[in-house]
Design an enzyme around this catalytic site. Structure first.
Site, PDB file in Angstrom:
ATOM      1  N   TYR A  81      28.840 -38.265 -36.650  1.00  0.00           N
ATOM      2  CA  TYR A  81      28.917 -38.396 -35.187  1.00  0.00           C
ATOM      3  C   TYR A  81      29.757 -37.266 -34.581  1.00  0.00           C
ATOM      4  O   TYR A  81      29.381 -36.673 -33.573  1.00  0.00           O
ATOM      5  CB  TYR A  81      29.526 -39.757 -34.846  1.00  0.00           C
ATOM      6  CG  TYR A  81      29.347 -40.200 -33.411  1.00  0.00           C
ATOM      7  CD1 TYR A  81      28.272 -41.008 -33.046  1.00  0.00           C
ATOM      8  CD2 TYR A  81      30.261 -39.853 -32.426  1.00  0.00           C
ATOM      9  CE1 TYR A  81      28.107 -41.442 -31.733  1.00  0.00           C
ATOM     10  CE2 TYR A  81      30.110 -40.273 -31.119  1.00  0.00           C
ATOM     11  CZ  TYR A  81      29.034 -41.072 -30.781  1.00  0.00           C
ATOM     12  OH  TYR A  81      28.875 -41.498 -29.484  1.00  0.00           O
ATOM     13  N   TYR A 136      28.211 -49.243 -28.652  1.00  0.00           N
ATOM     14  CA  TYR A 136      26.848 -49.262 -29.198  1.00  0.00           C
ATOM     15  C   TYR A 136      26.594 -50.697 -29.637  1.00  0.00           C
ATOM     16  O   TYR A 136      27.286 -51.200 -30.534  1.00  0.00           O
ATOM     17  CB  TYR A 136      26.714 -48.337 -30.410  1.00  0.00           C
ATOM     18  CG  TYR A 136      26.704 -46.863 -30.065  1.00  0.00           C
ATOM     19  CD1 TYR A 136      27.892 -46.177 -29.823  1.00  0.00           C
ATOM     20  CD2 TYR A 136      25.510 -46.163 -29.992  1.00  0.00           C
ATOM     21  CE1 TYR A 136      27.876 -44.827 -29.505  1.00  0.00           C
ATOM     22  CE2 TYR A 136      25.486 -44.810 -29.677  1.00  0.00           C
ATOM     23  CZ  TYR A 136      26.668 -44.147 -29.442  1.00  0.00           C
ATOM     24  OH  TYR A 136      26.656 -42.813 -29.124  1.00  0.00           O
ATOM     25  N   PRO A 164      18.210 -40.268 -28.743  1.00  0.00           N
ATOM     26  CA  PRO A 164      19.568 -40.034 -28.248  1.00  0.00           C
ATOM     27  C   PRO A 164      20.661 -40.896 -28.888  1.00  0.00           C
ATOM     28  O   PRO A 164      21.843 -40.685 -28.611  1.00  0.00           O
ATOM     29  CB  PRO A 164      19.449 -40.324 -26.746  1.00  0.00           C
ATOM     30  CG  PRO A 164      18.229 -41.144 -26.582  1.00  0.00           C
ATOM     31  CD  PRO A 164      17.311 -40.794 -27.696  1.00  0.00           C
ATOM     32  N   LYS A 179      22.960 -36.149 -30.405  1.00  0.00           N
ATOM     33  CA  LYS A 179      22.934 -34.844 -31.072  1.00  0.00           C
ATOM     34  C   LYS A 179      22.142 -33.750 -30.362  1.00  0.00           C
ATOM     35  O   LYS A 179      22.340 -32.566 -30.652  1.00  0.00           O
ATOM     36  CB  LYS A 179      22.345 -34.998 -32.494  1.00  0.00           C
ATOM     37  CG  LYS A 179      23.225 -35.756 -33.442  1.00  0.00           C
ATOM     38  CD  LYS A 179      24.477 -34.965 -33.759  1.00  0.00           C
ATOM     39  CE  LYS A 179      25.474 -35.784 -34.532  1.00  0.00           C
ATOM     40  NZ  LYS A 179      26.863 -35.393 -34.321  1.00  0.00           N
ATOM     41  N   HIS A 222      37.355 -38.759 -26.637  1.00  0.00           N
ATOM     42  CA  HIS A 222      37.249 -40.077 -27.275  1.00  0.00           C
ATOM     43  C   HIS A 222      37.498 -39.959 -28.769  1.00  0.00           C
ATOM     44  O   HIS A 222      36.918 -39.102 -29.425  1.00  0.00           O
ATOM     45  CB  HIS A 222      35.853 -40.670 -27.064  1.00  0.00           C
ATOM     46  CG  HIS A 222      35.619 -41.142 -25.674  1.00  0.00           C
ATOM     47  ND1 HIS A 222      35.823 -42.442 -25.295  1.00  0.00           N
ATOM     48  CD2 HIS A 222      35.245 -40.482 -24.568  1.00  0.00           C
ATOM     49  CE1 HIS A 222      35.565 -42.558 -24.007  1.00  0.00           C
ATOM     50  NE2 HIS A 222      35.209 -41.382 -23.539  1.00  0.00           N
TER      51      HIS A 222
HETATM   52  P1  RFL Z   1      16.060 -28.361 -21.914  1.00  0.00           P
HETATM   53  O1  RFL Z   1      17.337 -28.907 -21.366  1.00  0.00           O
HETATM   54  O2  RFL Z   1      14.839 -29.211 -21.879  1.00  0.00           O
HETATM   55  O3  RFL Z   1      15.780 -26.996 -21.139  1.00  0.00           O
HETATM   56  C1  RFL Z   1      14.538 -26.324 -21.220  1.00  0.00           C
HETATM   57  C2  RFL Z   1      14.317 -25.572 -19.919  1.00  0.00           C
HETATM   58  O4  RFL Z   1      13.104 -24.802 -20.000  1.00  0.00           O
HETATM   59  C3  RFL Z   1      12.399 -24.930 -18.766  1.00  0.00           C
HETATM   60  N1  RFL Z   1      10.980 -24.602 -19.008  1.00  0.00           N
HETATM   61  C4  RFL Z   1      10.409 -23.426 -18.640  1.00  0.00           C
HETATM   62  N2  RFL Z   1      10.885 -22.363 -18.010  1.00  0.00           N
HETATM   63  C5  RFL Z   1      10.023 -21.332 -17.761  1.00  0.00           C
HETATM   64  N3  RFL Z   1       8.720 -21.354 -18.122  1.00  0.00           N
HETATM   65  C6  RFL Z   1       8.189 -22.414 -18.761  1.00  0.00           C
HETATM   66  N4  RFL Z   1       6.914 -22.442 -19.127  1.00  0.00           N
HETATM   67  C7  RFL Z   1       9.044 -23.515 -19.050  1.00  0.00           C
HETATM   68  N5  RFL Z   1       8.870 -24.730 -19.651  1.00  0.00           N
HETATM   69  C8  RFL Z   1      10.050 -25.361 -19.613  1.00  0.00           C
HETATM   70  C9  RFL Z   1      12.676 -26.367 -18.352  1.00  0.00           C
HETATM   71  O5  RFL Z   1      12.471 -26.575 -16.965  1.00  0.00           O
HETATM   72  C10 RFL Z   1      14.139 -26.519 -18.751  1.00  0.00           C
HETATM   73  O6  RFL Z   1      15.027 -26.150 -17.706  1.00  0.00           O
HETATM   74  O7  RFL Z   1      16.235 -27.879 -23.426  1.00  0.00           O
HETATM   75  P2  RFL Z   1      17.523 -27.299 -24.210  1.00  0.00           P
HETATM   76  O8  RFL Z   1      18.172 -26.183 -23.418  1.00  0.00           O
HETATM   77  O9  RFL Z   1      17.034 -27.039 -25.577  1.00  0.00           O
HETATM   78  O10 RFL Z   1      18.580 -28.484 -24.213  1.00  0.00           O
HETATM   79  C11 RFL Z   1      18.345 -29.668 -24.943  1.00  0.00           C
HETATM   80  C12 RFL Z   1      19.018 -30.868 -24.269  1.00  0.00           C
HETATM   81  O11 RFL Z   1      18.625 -30.902 -22.903  1.00  0.00           O
HETATM   82  C13 RFL Z   1      18.669 -32.213 -24.950  1.00  0.00           C
HETATM   83  O12 RFL Z   1      18.579 -32.054 -26.343  1.00  0.00           O
HETATM   84  C14 RFL Z   1      19.703 -33.322 -24.659  1.00  0.00           C
HETATM   85  O13 RFL Z   1      19.731 -33.658 -23.301  1.00  0.00           O
HETATM   86  C15 RFL Z   1      19.407 -34.580 -25.488  1.00  0.00           C
HETATM   87  N6  RFL Z   1      20.294 -35.710 -25.193  1.00  0.00           N
HETATM   88  C16 RFL Z   1      21.585 -35.776 -25.689  1.00  0.00           C
HETATM   89  N7  RFL Z   1      22.085 -34.773 -26.454  1.00  0.00           N
HETATM   90  C17 RFL Z   1      23.388 -34.794 -26.875  1.00  0.00           C
HETATM   91  O14 RFL Z   1      23.801 -33.855 -27.592  1.00  0.00           O
HETATM   92  N8  RFL Z   1      24.261 -35.818 -26.521  1.00  0.00           N
HETATM   93  C18 RFL Z   1      23.846 -36.858 -25.756  1.00  0.00           C
HETATM   94  O15 RFL Z   1      24.663 -37.708 -25.396  1.00  0.00           O
HETATM   95  C19 RFL Z   1      22.461 -36.897 -25.344  1.00  0.00           C
HETATM   96  N9  RFL Z   1      22.014 -37.899 -24.574  1.00  0.00           N
HETATM   97  C20 RFL Z   1      19.837 -36.758 -24.373  1.00  0.00           C
HETATM   98  C21 RFL Z   1      20.720 -37.852 -24.090  1.00  0.00           C
HETATM   99  C22 RFL Z   1      18.544 -36.734 -23.831  1.00  0.00           C
HETATM  100  C23 RFL Z   1      18.116 -37.789 -23.041  1.00  0.00           C
HETATM  101  N10 RFL Z   1      16.802 -37.698 -22.507  1.00  0.00           N
HETATM  102  C24 RFL Z   1      16.504 -37.865 -21.139  1.00  0.00           C
HETATM  103  C25 RFL Z   1      15.726 -37.149 -23.320  1.00  0.00           C
HETATM  104  C26 RFL Z   1      20.309 -38.895 -23.310  1.00  0.00           C
HETATM  105  C27 RFL Z   1      18.992 -38.898 -22.806  1.00  0.00           C
HETATM  106  C28 RFL Z   1      18.562 -40.107 -22.002  1.00  0.00           C
HETATM  107  C1  PHB Z   2      25.563 -40.335 -22.775  1.00  0.00           C
HETATM  108  O1  PHB Z   2      26.755 -40.297 -22.406  1.00  0.00           O
HETATM  109  O2  PHB Z   2      24.616 -40.139 -21.991  1.00  0.00           O
HETATM  110  C2  PHB Z   2      25.257 -40.655 -24.181  1.00  0.00           C
HETATM  111  C3  PHB Z   2      26.299 -40.856 -25.073  1.00  0.00           C
HETATM  112  C4  PHB Z   2      26.015 -41.193 -26.386  1.00  0.00           C
HETATM  113  C5  PHB Z   2      24.699 -41.327 -26.797  1.00  0.00           C
HETATM  114  C6  PHB Z   2      23.660 -41.109 -25.911  1.00  0.00           C
HETATM  115  C7  PHB Z   2      23.936 -40.782 -24.587  1.00  0.00           C
HETATM  116  O3  PHB Z   2      24.431 -41.680 -28.077  1.00  0.00           O
END
Ligand code: RFL
Ligand code: PHB
Length: 399
Positions: free
Chosen positions: A389, A206, A297, A301, A76
């Site tokens: 971004y 957005y 989110p 980032k 994109h």
């Molecule tokens: P994770 O993915 O939470 O992984 C941590 C892992 O550790 C495990 N764990 C354990 N394992 C062993 N022993 C224990 N005691 C443990 N405790 C926990 C867990 O089960 C898990 O598997 O962290 P990590 O690797 O730092 O990754 C971070 C990302 O997952 C997170 O920052 C993103 O998903 C945030 N996020 C977004 N980030 C982006 O860069 N672009 C996006 O578009 C974006 N959209 C989002 C998002 C997060 C969202 N939610 C649900 C919070 C959209 C949403 C809705």
């Molecule tokens: C997504 O694709 O899940 C997504 C994209 C952009 C955002 C947050 C989530 O700012």
């Protein structure tokens, strides 16, 4: 009985941070073990992020993880910003001298990483319990866990990486009083859906609407992902599929443009929080990703920060463990936190500009609208958004 063993780096958590760290260390000839308390299927299905900065995409390509992302990812070159019933395009390539972002779901990155690690013969222990990290005052920290078959393990390591997410155990294992927390909770949450319907838009939308924020994003040419601002304490049972589509249409539709609906395969509500813990290191325990910081989110980032942290950490651990150089490990926390705070500011800014704050008044709403009008009318303001971004701290990794 406890089984004892030895490795170079013990990694807690098989999310994107822990898995990529294990992969990068292996490229430098450093052994690791990854322990994860969920099952492989759960980790591969957990719906989260979707948007990768250009630097993250380039890093994944350089380290041999780009094949499926290049085939299936959606590039994109901009976004739409919508407010007061009008939609405006921001052209990132034009504003930033060619930068872009890629939609490729976190679930797919996790699948690619698990497959690559297992194919290389790596140890990933899924479904562990009672994970503990100890002997943190020494040069040989210990990782303890019970495996899926019930056997207790004690692994002596040269370093431990806490990649265990926001609710993990590593941050709280640091000595009391060391970690300082800076945080904000927002008075709203996001209701996110995954829907089997082609996206109704070419770029992400957005939208600031007087009844709340909405975002139209996507996963593939056949699958859409959409989000709605809902009250902080909202429960998903209040949202039937019909109500979700009606509210999305109400907030997102503009004259001449309709939102296509379809079967909703997943729906969930996530709270919005900014959180930064520092320092991200105590001696040979290093925190990375959501274990150390959370962003709302709106700036997309979180995943990018998690992958950036472990790129810095893999280089620091290589210097420490292969060359006996402690400098990069000593600098790890400060190096990562400078990127983290930039992303924290950007995510807070995007969130505050686009959501309706239930505690705010006419003054607050007018400031938001004025800021949005400025972003779409001033090239300098639009460039600020575009640069943040798409990501402007280069990630480097020598193949
Ligand atoms: P994770 O993915 O939470 O992984 C941590 C892992 O550790 C495990 N764990 C354990 N394992 C062993 N022993 C224990 N005691 C443990 N405790 C926990 C867990 O089960 C898990 O598997 O962290 P990590 O690797 O730092 O990754 C971070 C990302 O997952 C997170 O920052 C993103 O998903 C945030 N996020 C977004 N980030 C982006 O860069 N672009 C996006 O578009 C974006 N959209 C989002 C998002 C997060 C969202 N939610 C649900 C919070 C959209 C949403 C809705
Ligand atoms: C997504 O694709 O899940 C997504 C994209 C952009 C955002 C947050 C989530 O700012």
């Amino acid at each position: 009985m406890t089984v004892t063993s030895r490795t170079q780096v013990g990694i807690v958590g098989a999310g994107p941070a822990g898995l990529l760290l294990s992969h990068l260390l292996a490229l430098r000839g450093i052994d690791s073990i990854v322990v994860e308390n969920r099952s492989r299927a759960y980790c591969e299905a957990r719906q989260r992020a979707g948007l990768l900065e250009a630097g993250t995409v380039e890093l994944l390509r350089t380290v041999g993880l780009g094949e499926r992302m290049d085939a299936e990812g959606l590039e994109h070159g901009g976004i739409y910003l919508q407010f007061q019933g009008e939609r405006h395009h921001l052209d990132f390539r034009d504003l930033t001298g060619g930068r872009w972002v890629t939609i490729y779901a976190q679930t797919e990155i996790v699948k690619d990483l698990i497959q690559a690690r297992l194919a290389a013969g790596a140890t990933i222990e899924f479904e562990v319990s009672d994970t503990e990290v100890g002997e943190l005052d020494t040069e040989r920290p210990v990782l303890r866990f019970t495996d899926a078959r019930g056997t207790r393990h004690e692994v002596t390591c040269d370093a431990i990486a806490g990649c265990d997410g926001f609710h993990g155990i590593c941050r709280d294992s640091m000595p009391p009083g060391l970690v300082q927390v800076a945080e904000r909770e927002y008075p709203y949450s996001w209701l996110g859906i995954l829907a089997s319907v082609p996206p109704s838009t070419d770029e992400l939308i957005y939208c600031r609407h007087e009844d709340g924020f909405a975002l139209h994003t996507m996963r593939t040419p056949q699958v859409s992902r959409l989000y709605l601002q809902v009250p902080a304490d909202e429960v998903i049972d209040h949202w039937s599929d019909d109500r979700i589509w009606a509210e999305l249409k109400h907030r997102l539709e503009v004259p001449g443009w309709e939102l296509k609906d379809g079967h909703i395969s997943e729906k969930a509500i996530s709270p919005m929080r900014s959180f930064v813990a520092s320092p991200m290191r105590y001696r040979r325990l290093f925190l990375a990703g959501d274990a150390a910081h959370i962003v709302p989110p709106t700036g997309a980032k979180g995943l990018n920060l998690a992958l950036a942290d472990v790129t810095v950490l893999a280089k620091a651990l290589t210097s420490l463990l292969k060359d006996g150089q402690a400098g990069p490990a000593d600098a790890y926390s400060d190096t990562s936190l400078s990127r983290v705070w930039r992303a924290t500011h950007f995510s807070w800014w995007m969130t505050s500009m686009l959501h309706v704050d239930p505690q705010s008044d006419r003054f607050g709403a007018e400031l938001q609208l004025s800021q949005l009008r400025y972003v779409i009318s001033s090239r300098a303001a639009a460039t600020t958004l575009a640069e943040n971004y798409t990501g402007y701290f280069p990630l480097t990794w020598k193949a």
